[in-house]
Write a protein that holds these residues in place. Structure first.
Motif, short mmCIF file in Angstrom:
data_model
loop_
_atom_site.label_atom_id
_atom_site.label_comp_id
_atom_site.label_asym_id
_atom_site.label_seq_id
_atom_site.Cartn_x
_atom_site.Cartn_y
_atom_site.Cartn_z
N ALA A 120 30.09 33.56 91.42
CA ALA A 120 29.61 34.86 91.94
C ALA A 120 29.03 34.74 93.34
O ALA A 120 28.94 35.74 94.05
CB ALA A 120 28.57 35.45 91.00
N ASN A 144 36.87 35.83 92.80
CA ASN A 144 36.53 37.02 92.01
C ASN A 144 35.91 36.51 90.71
O ASN A 144 36.63 36.05 89.83
CB ASN A 144 37.76 37.85 91.68
CG ASN A 144 38.26 38.61 92.89
OD1 ASN A 144 37.47 39.05 93.71
ND2 ASN A 144 39.57 38.77 92.99
N ASN A 202 34.37 36.04 87.06
CA ASN A 202 34.52 36.65 85.74
C ASN A 202 33.18 36.78 85.03
O ASN A 202 33.10 37.37 83.96
CB ASN A 202 35.46 35.81 84.87
CG ASN A 202 36.87 35.84 85.40
OD1 ASN A 202 37.31 36.85 85.91
ND2 ASN A 202 37.57 34.73 85.28
N ASP A 203 32.17 36.16 85.62
CA ASP A 203 30.84 36.22 85.05
C ASP A 203 29.81 36.04 86.16
O ASP A 203 30.16 35.82 87.32
CB ASP A 203 30.65 35.13 83.98
CG ASP A 203 30.73 33.72 84.55
OD1 ASP A 203 30.95 33.56 85.77
OD2 ASP A 203 30.56 32.77 83.78
N TYR A 258 29.46 44.71 80.11
CA TYR A 258 30.67 44.88 80.90
C TYR A 258 30.98 43.66 81.77
O TYR A 258 32.06 43.56 82.32
CB TYR A 258 30.60 46.14 81.78
CG TYR A 258 29.34 46.26 82.59
CD1 TYR A 258 29.23 45.69 83.84
CD2 TYR A 258 28.25 46.95 82.09
CE1 TYR A 258 28.07 45.80 84.58
CE2 TYR A 258 27.08 47.07 82.83
CZ TYR A 258 27.01 46.50 84.07
OH TYR A 258 25.86 46.60 84.79
N LEU A 259 30.06 42.75 81.89
CA LEU A 259 30.29 41.51 82.63
C LEU A 259 29.42 40.43 82.00
O LEU A 259 28.21 40.62 81.84
CB LEU A 259 29.91 41.68 84.11
CG LEU A 259 30.20 40.51 85.02
CD1 LEU A 259 31.72 40.28 85.14
CD2 LEU A 259 29.65 40.77 86.42
#
Length: 93
Positions: A28, A34, A36-37, A62-63
């Motif tokens: 992140a 990109n 995913n978490d 949602y994440l």
């Protein structure tokens, strides 16, 4: 991170979450990916603080959020922030 969080019922948590610091790390924080978490490091001083954060984030689905909790002394001993190139998150009060 400072101040009080408001609960869904509109009341405030009795305890102030200071002093506590929140850092992001992993994919992140890298501009070329990109994620995913979201990986978060929470550096805290008081035993009750991790439970409050877990409750605050429990409804987020949602994440995926991965939490690592470390006492301030643990972080100093392991040098986690520097080794993982953590980025401190700032919050509006």
């Amino acid at each position: 991170m400072g101040g009080h969080f408001k609960s869904e019922s509109g009341g405030q948590f009795e305890r102030n979450l200071q002093p506590m610091s929140i850092f992001a790390f992993g994919s992140a924080t890298r501009s070329n990916t990109n994620p995913n978490d979201i990986d978060l490091l929470i550096v805290y001083d008081e035993e009750w603080q991790p439970n409050v954060i877990r409750r605050l984030l429990s409804n987020i689905d949602y994440l995926p959020i991965h939490l690592i909790f470390m006492l301030r002394e643990e972080q100093i001993e392991t040098n986690f922030i520097e080794l993982q190139k953590c980025v401190m998150l700032e919050f509006l009060q």
